[in-house]
Design a protein around this motif. Structure first.
Motif, PDB file in Angstrom:
ATOM      1  N   PRO A   1       0.749  -0.947  -0.067  1.00  0.00           N
ATOM      2  CA  PRO A   1       0.138  -0.171  -0.076  1.00  0.00           C
ATOM      3  C   PRO A   1       0.773   1.279   0.190  1.00  0.00           C
ATOM      4  N   PRO A   2       0.438   2.133  -0.593  1.00  0.00           N
ATOM      5  CA  PRO A   2       1.198   3.413  -0.854  1.00  0.00           C
ATOM      6  C   PRO A   2       1.619   4.036   0.492  1.00  0.00           C
ATOM      7  N   ALA A   3       2.839   4.858   0.469  1.00  0.00           N
ATOM      8  CA  ALA A   3       2.977   5.448   1.665  1.00  0.00           C
ATOM      9  C   ALA A   3       2.495   7.019   1.589  1.00  0.00           C
ATOM     10  N   PRO A   4       2.402   7.621   2.820  1.00  0.00           N
ATOM     11  CA  PRO A   4       1.860   9.170   2.722  1.00  0.00           C
ATOM     12  C   PRO A   4       2.846   9.935   2.272  1.00  0.00           C
ATOM     13  N   VAL A   5       3.963   9.673   1.763  1.00  0.00           N
ATOM     14  CA  VAL A   5       4.952  10.504   1.143  1.00  0.00           C
ATOM     15  C   VAL A   5       4.960   9.968  -0.472  1.00  0.00           C
ATOM     16  N   PRO A   6       5.250  11.365  -1.534  1.00  0.00           N
ATOM     17  CA  PRO A   6       5.353  10.651  -2.840  1.00  0.00           C
ATOM     18  C   PRO A   6       6.708  10.055  -3.136  1.00  0.00           C
TER      19      PRO A   6
END
Length: 427
Positions: A9-14
């Motif tokens: 799942p994608p992290a909260p930073v780009p």
């Protein structure tokens, strides 16, 4: 560049390019890896399991890839969209696997035409008016790219609460379809099929002359301040597309050349308008002049952009009032707004509203050439992560150099500085 990251799942930073791993591979090796062939166990992708990573090759200039086969340039024709003579020579190639994405950003120069060749990509577009809600940053620094600090796929609304105020235009681009990205529209792009191939071309605009002055000012400030930092701090602030931090002397030369080019363009534009005005005065009657004045006064915004920035004649401009974006481009119409799961207001668009099939377009066979692909490690924990009770960490109380730069080279600030500098130079 090419980008890749873990498929979790994608992290909260780009996922910026500065946090990617790079491997050198042929297109054949990339395709074998994406298909799970055993030969990949010993190749350049041997350390990257396909189920856990994605890979991306982008900014691959077709003129360089096929420099020994220039006939392929003519297989890509942008003339169908009102840009005669523009071909593959002025285009770039993008190849990625499922999950590959580019962080949300805007391009400082021109507008963008994108053709989807294979697979589908999902585009999240935000109008220029959303800039302050997207928390713009110039770190990592790359000329002509202004990044957002928000991971659009998984926004941290505690750190970036204003992101809720954005209006996302989301569209899925399918093979054979072309997307026009207007000037200064933010975009986050993700590949949603196993293999995606796109070709794009950036279209120059008259407004680019002022934008180059702004970029020269930004480069000068970012390089001066970041170069003065302790090199042991470990802050990788240059994007891989930038070879090295240029010196103050070189940056000053670049700024002066950008300013000179701006005034040269302004002078040419004034001369052209004076000549056009003189010719028009001789040919028009009083009634026609009044009609022309009314047409310019009530001109739709889309036509105004095309007339002034693309340099269309007034005759073509009258036609474009009926077809605002030219004969082959369809306008994105406002649609009912719904609150999306990512916290922003999303305007969902069916591809038929935004896209047009490229009628009769032919695109050359992609040859196996050496390409640089990027692979990324798992995302790191964000430096300013919030505690579970939503209170700031101790490290968040101290301002950093990047915090200062986010304010100093904010697009609105740089635009004001550029205008002041140009006014001073004009005097």
């Amino acid at each position: 560049m090419a980008g890749a990251e873990s498929r979790r799942p994608p992290a909260p930073v780009p996922q910026f390019e500065t946090r990617c791993n790079y491997v050198k591979a042929t297109l054949e090796e990339f395709l074998a890896w994406s298909c799970g062939q055993p030969s990949c166990l010993s190749g350049p992708f041997s350390c990257y399991e396909y189920s856990k990573y994605w890979a991306y090759a982008d900014y691959k200039y077709i003129a360089r890839i096929f420099e020994d086969k220039p006939e392929i340039f003519q297989d890509i024709r942008w003339s169908d969209f009102g840009f005669p003579g523009r071909s593959g020579k002025e285009s770039t190639l993008w190849i990625g696997s499922e999950g590959a994405n580019t962080p949300c950003h805007l391009d400082s120069y021109g507008c963008n035409l994108v053709l989807q060749v294979q697979g589908r990509k999902r585009w999240h577009l935000f109008p220029p008016g959303d800039t302050s809600f997207l928390y713009p940053t110039r770190i990592p620094y790359e000329e002509s790219s202004i990044f957002s600090k928000v991971n659009v796929a998984n926004p941290d609304l505690k750190r970036f609460p204003e992101f809720r105020n954005t209006t996302a235009h989301v569209v899925t681009l399918s093979p054979g379809q072309v997307l026009l990205v207007p000037r200064h529209w933010w975009h986050y792009v993700e590949s949603i099929d196993p293999i995606t191939v796109s070709i794009n071309s950036w279209i120059e605009l008259d407004a680019d002359h002022e934008a180059r002055v702004e970029e020269a000012i930004t480069r000068m400030l970012v390089c001066a301040i970041k170069s003065a930092e302790n090199p042991g701090a470990g802050d990788v602030w240059l994007n891989p597309t930038e070879v090295e931090a240029t010196s103050h002397e070189i940056n000053l030369q670049y700024l002066n050349k950008a300013v000179s080019a701006y005034f040269k363009c302004q002078k040419a534009s004034v001369s052209e308008q004076a000549c056009s005005s003189s010719t028009g005065t001789e040919q028009r009657t009083s009634a026609s002049r009044k009609r022309k004045k009314r047409e310019v006064g009530c001109e739709p915004e889309g036509c105004r952009l095309l007339t002034h920035e693309f340099g269309f004649s007034s005759f073509k401009a009258e036609k474009l009032q009926k077809i605002p974006f030219g004969p082959h481009l369809i306008q994105v119409l406002p649609q009912p707004q719904e609150t999306s799961s990512m916290g922003a207001v999303a305007v969902e668009s069916d591809s038929r509203d935004l896209l047009h099939e490229n009628e009769g377009g032919h695109f050359g066979k992609l040859h196996c050439t050496r390409k640089q692909l990027v692979m990324s490690n798992d995302c790191e924990t964000p430096a300013h992560q919030m505690d579970s009770d939503s209170s700031p960490n101790a490290s968040q109380t101290a301002l950093s150099t990047n915090d200062l730069l986010d304010c100093l080279v904010n697009p609105h600030v740089i635009n004001l500085v550029a205008r002041l500098l140009l006014e001073r130079t004009r005097v």
